[in-house]
Design an enzyme around this catalytic site. Structure first.
Site, PDB file in Angstrom:
ATOM      1  N   TYR A  26      -9.817-135.664  11.362  1.00  0.00           N
ATOM      2  CA  TYR A  26      -9.805-136.794  12.301  1.00  0.00           C
ATOM      3  C   TYR A  26      -8.588-136.785  13.196  1.00  0.00           C
ATOM      4  O   TYR A  26      -7.958-137.818  13.404  1.00  0.00           O
ATOM      5  CB  TYR A  26      -9.809-138.139  11.549  1.00  0.00           C
ATOM      6  CG  TYR A  26     -10.952-138.333  10.602  1.00  0.00           C
ATOM      7  CD1 TYR A  26     -12.264-138.321  11.072  1.00  0.00           C
ATOM      8  CD2 TYR A  26     -10.732-138.533   9.246  1.00  0.00           C
ATOM      9  CE1 TYR A  26     -13.324-138.521  10.209  1.00  0.00           C
ATOM     10  CE2 TYR A  26     -11.791-138.726   8.375  1.00  0.00           C
ATOM     11  CZ  TYR A  26     -13.080-138.713   8.852  1.00  0.00           C
ATOM     12  OH  TYR A  26     -14.114-138.909   7.996  1.00  0.00           O
ATOM     13  N   TYR A 154     -20.190-147.016   6.835  1.00  0.00           N
ATOM     14  CA  TYR A 154     -19.753-145.620   6.820  1.00  0.00           C
ATOM     15  C   TYR A 154     -20.189-145.007   5.501  1.00  0.00           C
ATOM     16  O   TYR A 154     -19.895-145.552   4.431  1.00  0.00           O
ATOM     17  CB  TYR A 154     -18.223-145.513   6.946  1.00  0.00           C
ATOM     18  CG  TYR A 154     -17.722-144.108   6.734  1.00  0.00           C
ATOM     19  CD1 TYR A 154     -17.725-143.188   7.780  1.00  0.00           C
ATOM     20  CD2 TYR A 154     -17.286-143.684   5.486  1.00  0.00           C
ATOM     21  CE1 TYR A 154     -17.300-141.881   7.573  1.00  0.00           C
ATOM     22  CE2 TYR A 154     -16.861-142.379   5.272  1.00  0.00           C
ATOM     23  CZ  TYR A 154     -16.874-141.485   6.323  1.00  0.00           C
ATOM     24  OH  TYR A 154     -16.466-140.193   6.105  1.00  0.00           O
ATOM     25  N   ASP A 248     -23.691-147.809  -1.906  1.00  0.00           N
ATOM     26  CA  ASP A 248     -22.657-146.781  -1.785  1.00  0.00           C
ATOM     27  C   ASP A 248     -21.348-147.401  -2.261  1.00  0.00           C
ATOM     28  O   ASP A 248     -20.698-148.147  -1.538  1.00  0.00           O
ATOM     29  CB  ASP A 248     -22.574-146.313  -0.326  1.00  0.00           C
ATOM     30  CG  ASP A 248     -21.498-145.247  -0.116  1.00  0.00           C
ATOM     31  OD1 ASP A 248     -20.708-145.011  -1.055  1.00  0.00           O
ATOM     32  OD2 ASP A 248     -21.456-144.667   0.988  1.00  0.00           O
ATOM     33  N   LYS A 277     -14.601-140.998  -4.784  1.00  0.00           N
ATOM     34  CA  LYS A 277     -13.169-141.342  -4.596  1.00  0.00           C
ATOM     35  C   LYS A 277     -12.329-141.528  -5.866  1.00  0.00           C
ATOM     36  O   LYS A 277     -11.655-140.600  -6.278  1.00  0.00           O
ATOM     37  CB  LYS A 277     -13.074-142.548  -3.663  1.00  0.00           C
ATOM     38  CG  LYS A 277     -13.538-142.189  -2.243  1.00  0.00           C
ATOM     39  CD  LYS A 277     -12.793-142.898  -1.174  1.00  0.00           C
ATOM     40  CE  LYS A 277     -12.952-142.235   0.173  1.00  0.00           C
ATOM     41  NZ  LYS A 277     -14.183-142.555   0.885  1.00  0.00           N
TER      42      LYS A 277
HETATM   43  C1  LIG Z   1     -15.190-141.935   1.649  1.00  0.00           C
HETATM   44  C2  LIG Z   1     -16.564-142.455   1.646  1.00  0.00           C
HETATM   45  C3  LIG Z   1     -17.671-141.591   1.708  1.00  0.00           C
HETATM   46  C4  LIG Z   1     -17.522-140.099   1.866  1.00  0.00           C
HETATM   47  O1  LIG Z   1     -16.886-139.516   0.789  1.00  0.00           O
HETATM   48  P1  LIG Z   1     -16.216-138.054   0.949  1.00  0.00           P
HETATM   49  O2  LIG Z   1     -15.750-137.709  -0.417  1.00  0.00           O
HETATM   50  O3  LIG Z   1     -15.100-138.231   1.937  1.00  0.00           O
HETATM   51  O4  LIG Z   1     -17.264-137.149   1.458  1.00  0.00           O
HETATM   52  C5  LIG Z   1     -18.930-142.160   1.661  1.00  0.00           C
HETATM   53  N1  LIG Z   1     -19.103-143.484   1.549  1.00  0.00           N
HETATM   54  C6  LIG Z   1     -18.071-144.332   1.470  1.00  0.00           C
HETATM   55  C7  LIG Z   1     -18.322-145.788   1.314  1.00  0.00           C
HETATM   56  C8  LIG Z   1     -16.766-143.848   1.523  1.00  0.00           C
HETATM   57  O5  LIG Z   1     -15.739-144.698   1.473  1.00  0.00           O
END
Ligand SMILES: *Cc1c(COP(=O)(O)O)cnc(C)c1O
Length: 428
Positions: A26, A154, A248, A277
């Site tokens: 980024y 996102y 998510d 994460k």
């Molecule tokens: C960071 C994130 C992703 C993507 O995860 P990566 O490990 O960076 O590919 C997807 N969804 C959410 C809500 C996120 O915070």
């Protein structure tokens, strides 16, 4: 020839020799400030090559929930490394993966019991979308290939995940023309918006495979909070129109919003959940896509064509699973959720003075997330550098300055993070 500045003198050789070969995330690399060379981490500290120690306000993109280098996780990974760093999951399985899958199933609400491992959050989202699409194919329903996603959302940087992210003000506008088109709706956070979403679903039910949402907090889309009632409404709509609901929780999972998973706060069980994460406590990449029995049963068949066709090379990497199991141990043996509650109160108090400051649009706190939304940030690069000058690592984006520290951060370090934000905003 110009003399070396003191900064360059203190930079290690690998920095000068290697940096120009590293493509950064980024970043317009030509104009962005050069990245800070890091040599160590410990607790909530990032140690730079020149010896400076920064207090970390980000926990490395929200992953390092126990602080860096936690001895329990390090020992678990070291032990696993001696036994076996990795073995493929095709035809083979190992204790760290089986144990982690069992523990995740036990922690998650309802019968979210079937765990598909991958290496990153984006891939976990791709897998969730594929599961949802194939769910309908396996049940014999035709044409259910679209998703409902939400403004400000996102879900990752791979193409399928980008297609369900908000490209309007997100990071993916450039690729809009290349991606499959889904429905980008407003979150049903008012009666009018609920009615609009209900009408959209009523009209398009036959085309739609599922609804994907970040419960309680839209992270990378701007640290926007949504209410538990929104999630209850989405569950009710998904049931009414027979669609799969995907949460998510890659950002919100593992305590960040105050409960182990955000869905618990709403009392809602999705059909599929994605985790990553903080899963390994910030140690290495690992992700999980977890489905309920109802979803899994549609893939369980004598028909080979009904199998899920996915399998990353490093699926359920044994080192990563060992790190994740050790991270879950820490949630059991240490008072993490109480620490998050205390952190929440401290963030509330520490950031309160920002409410009255010029240029500040909104201050909000949920769990271990503290957000100062500005009306605008003119120069992000300069602002980021100001924080480093203050001895803290804080990485604003868009109009948002935020703190997502490790849950174990000391009260003093947290006060310094909040103090740095106040001091820097005052000079804007
Ligand atoms: C960071 C994130 C992703 C993507 O995860 P990566 O490990 O960076 O590919 C997807 N969804 C959410 C809500 C996120 O915070």
């Amino acid at each position: 020839m110009a003399e070396d500045t003191s900064k360059e003198e203190s930079a290690p050789g690998w920095y000068a020799d290697g940096l120009r070969h590293v493509w950064r995330p980024y970043a317009q690399m030509k104009t962005a400030h050069p990245p800070l060379p890091v040599t160590h981490t410990h607790g909530s500290r990032i140690v730079l090559a020149d010896g400076r120690e920064l207090i970390d306000g980000v926990a490395s993109w929200w992953t390092a929930c126990h602080g860096y280098n936690h001895p329990h996780i390090r020992q678990a990974v070291a032990r696993q490394l001696a036994d076996m760093p990795h073995v493929m999951l095709g035809g083979l399985v190992h204790e760290p993966a089986a144990t982690l899958a069992r523990r995740l199933a036990g922690l998650l609400p309802g019968d979210l019991d079937h765990v598909f491992f991958s290496d990153s959050g984006s891939v976990a989202v791709e897998v969730a979308l594929k599961i949802a699409l194939q769910y309908w194919i396996n049940t014999g329903a035709k044409g259910r290939s679209q998703f409902i996603a939400f403004k400000g959302g996102y879900h990752g940087d791979t193409t399928g995940a980008m297609a369900v992210s908000d490209s309007e003000d997100g990071m993916h506008a450039l690729f809009a023309g290349l991606l499959p088109r889904h429905h980008l709706a407003d979150l049903p956070d008012s009666d009018d918006r609920l009615a609009a979403l209900d009408a959209l679903l009523a009209q398009r039910a036959g085309d739609i495979a599922g609804i994907i949402v970040e419960p309680l907090v839209q992270g990378a889309g701007g640290m926007k909070f949504n209410d538990a009632i929104v999630l209850k409404r989405l569950r009710a709509l998904a049931d009414k129109y027979d669609m799969l609901l995907i949460f998510d929780e890659i950002f919100t999972g593992f305590g960040r919003t105050g409960t182990m998973f955000a869905c618990e706060a709403a009392g809602v069980v999705p059909d599929i959940i994605t985790l990553s994460k903080a899963l390994t406590g910030g140690t290495m990449g690992l992700a999980a896509t977890v489905a309920t029995k109802k979803v899994f049963d549609v893939f369980w068949s004598d028909d080979p064509a009904k199998a899920l066709m996915h399998g990353p090379s490093y699926m359920a990497n044994a080192l990563a699973c060992a790190a994740a199991n050790a991270s879950l141990d820490l949630f059991e043996s240490e008072p993490r959720l109480r620490q998050v509650a205390a952190l929440s109160a401290a963030l509330e108090q520490g950031l309160a003075p920002c409410r009255q400051m010029p240029g500040v649009k909104n201050v909000r706190v949920l769990g271990a997330i503290g957000v100062v939304e500005m009306t605008r940030i003119a120069d992000l690069n300069a602002l980021r550098a100001r924080f480093v000058d203050e001895g803290v690592f804080i990485r604003p984006f868009g109009n948002v300055i935020y703190l997502t520290p490790a849950f174990t951060i000391s009260p003093d370090d947290l006060a310094q993070l909040a103090g740095a934000i106040i001091k820097v905003i005052r000079t804007l």
